[in-house]
Design a protein around this motif. Structure first.
Motif, PDB file in Angstrom:
ATOM      1  N   ARG A 162      -0.661   5.662   8.428  1.00  0.00           N
ATOM      2  CA  ARG A 162       0.953   6.315   8.134  1.00  0.00           C
ATOM      3  C   ARG A 162       1.605   6.326   6.733  1.00  0.00           C
ATOM      4  O   ARG A 162       2.046   6.891   5.936  1.00  0.00           O
ATOM      5  N   ALA A 163       0.524   4.760   6.483  1.00  0.00           N
ATOM      6  CA  ALA A 163       1.005   4.148   4.251  1.00  0.00           C
ATOM      7  C   ALA A 163       0.213   5.234   3.453  1.00  0.00           C
ATOM      8  O   ALA A 163       0.712   5.388   2.983  1.00  0.00           O
ATOM      9  N   LEU A 164      -0.709   4.875   4.170  1.00  0.00           N
ATOM     10  CA  LEU A 164      -2.215   6.005   3.704  1.00  0.00           C
ATOM     11  C   LEU A 164      -1.519   8.083   3.765  1.00  0.00           C
ATOM     12  O   LEU A 164      -2.184   8.408   2.405  1.00  0.00           O
ATOM     13  N   PHE A 165      -1.358   8.178   4.655  1.00  0.00           N
ATOM     14  CA  PHE A 165      -1.722   9.549   4.773  1.00  0.00           C
ATOM     15  C   PHE A 165      -0.286   9.785   4.941  1.00  0.00           C
ATOM     16  O   PHE A 165       0.274  11.339   5.025  1.00  0.00           O
TER      17      PHE A 165
ATOM     18  N   ILE B 208       0.856  -0.992  -0.059  1.00  0.00           N
ATOM     19  CA  ILE B 208      -0.372  -0.187   0.243  1.00  0.00           C
ATOM     20  C   ILE B 208       0.517   1.242   0.181  1.00  0.00           C
ATOM     21  O   ILE B 208       0.996   2.277  -0.705  1.00  0.00           O
ATOM     22  N   ARG B 209       2.087   1.378   0.324  1.00  0.00           N
ATOM     23  CA  ARG B 209       2.746   2.288   0.393  1.00  0.00           C
ATOM     24  C   ARG B 209       3.241   2.420  -0.797  1.00  0.00           C
ATOM     25  O   ARG B 209       3.906   4.121  -0.678  1.00  0.00           O
ATOM     26  N   THR B 210       3.489   1.599  -1.465  1.00  0.00           N
ATOM     27  CA  THR B 210       4.871   1.756  -2.288  1.00  0.00           C
ATOM     28  C   THR B 210       3.776   1.936  -3.918  1.00  0.00           C
ATOM     29  O   THR B 210       4.437   2.468  -4.730  1.00  0.00           O
ATOM     30  N   HIS B 211       2.347   1.900  -3.904  1.00  0.00           N
ATOM     31  CA  HIS B 211       1.551   1.634  -5.003  1.00  0.00           C
ATOM     32  C   HIS B 211       0.405   2.667  -4.562  1.00  0.00           C
ATOM     33  O   HIS B 211      -0.254   2.946  -3.437  1.00  0.00           O
TER      34      HIS B 211
END
Length: 334
Positions: A331-334, A293-296
């Motif tokens: 944190r990965a989303l925002f 999710i963090r990289t896509h």
């Protein structure tokens, strides 16, 4: 990351209080070492004192003892990814009755932190033969692995200690979930007190799962959700059965290779996350999907996010690993 089975094995090696002399290794009865799954119980079977009673019997108390058949042994092991499981293979002898009664009472006292599955070898000669006539025998499972085998030589006090030790080890490894009651147990004076039984559609789902009919179990949960969209137990049960269905017959090496060769393939990453949850590697599954999710971005990111949230519900919202991963997801989303 220390796995539940490894920690228990270390405890046993350093002088655990439970005597395993004369025990029989029952791991082969379930087809060897298997990956666990977070799943609904295979059935809602009843438990008496200590003989079995009809699931439809009125009155009594909640019980976390369920009767199983040989084809369900794999599912029994899979349940130990959520809570510890004790599998008891018994016959009609007095020693079997005593072990079943003692273990059943100890398990029920834990109110869903541990399950007990019973298999009657008297009606399954192949099981009795494989256990070499040493009945009763009990195997403790934690995180999908057999962590102890016990026979009639173990005392009642040691059996109670075994159950307490399994719950302690599970808690130490972040397994804090409680399973719903699986059956009813007759108790003295229960005639005037009747507690609610499992909802009919949930029972229908359990029966379908017992028969290996995953589609039927999902359909029953769907019907329950149409009647009551806020039925959280049905939502979780449906997700659990879907996980079992998706991973049925999956080869671990194949899915891992596919994910390694296609790091941008969201479905390949989801497949590995599923088998990691099955194998008790919950944190690994969460970390994989959060990393994706963090990289896509776009649809693949949303697909991974939605699947991760579904896995959260399967593991249990009160599990500390879920809370930790939710923070990482934010944190990965925002």
């Amino acid at each position: 990351m220390t796995q539940p089975g490894q920690e228990h094995e270390q405890s046993a090696a350093t002088g655990a209080s439970v005597n395993t002399q004369g025990a029989v290794d029952l791991s082969s009865l379930a087809g060897g070492s298997a990956a666990p799954a977070a799943s609904s119980a295979p059935s809602a079977a009843a438990h008496g004192q200590p003989s079995q009673a009809s699931p439809s019997a009125q009155g009594g108390a909640d019980s976390w003892v369920l009767a199983v058949q040989p084809p369900q042994l794999q599912e029994v092991i899979q349940l130990s990814a959520q809570v510890p499981v004790v599998l008891v293979i018994h016959d009609g002898g007095e020693a079997s009755q005593q072990m079943r009664g003692t273990l059943g009472e100890a398990v029920d006292a834990q109110q869903g932190r541990v399950l007990m599955a019973e298999l009657d070898a008297a009606v399954h000669p192949e099981i009795a033969q494989q256990s070499q006539g040493q009945l009763p025998v009990a195997t403790a499972f934690l995180g999908g692995r057999p962590v102890g085998e016990f026979d009639a030589q173990i005392s009642a006090d040691q059996l109670r200690q075994l159950v307490e030790q399994m719950v302690q080890l599970a808690t130490q490894n972040g397994m804090t979930q409680r399973m719903p009651a699986q059956s009813r147990r007759a108790v003295d004076g229960a005639e005037g007190h009747q507690e609610p039984e499992i909802p009919p559609l949930h029972q229908k789902a359990h029966e379908a799962l017992e028969a290996g009919d995953y589609e039927g179990a999902i359909a029953a949960y769907d019907e329950a959700l149409r009647e009551n969209p806020g039925d959280s137990d049905a939502q979780i049960g449906r997700a659990q059965v879907q996980l079992m269905s998706r991973t049925r017959g999956v080869d671990l090496e194949t899915v891992r290779t596919a994910a390694a060769e296609a790091p941008d393939d969201v479905e390949a990453q989801i497949a590995v996350a599923d088998v990691d949850v099955l194998g008790g590697h919950v944190e690994d599954a969460f970390t994989r999907l959060v990393g994706f999710i963090r990289t896509h971005h776009g649809e693949d990111r949303e697909r991974a996010r939605a699947h991760l949230v579904e896995l959260y519900s399967i593991v249990g919202d009160t599990d500390p690993r879920v809370n930790k991963s939710r923070q990482q997801l934010a944190r990965a989303l925002f």
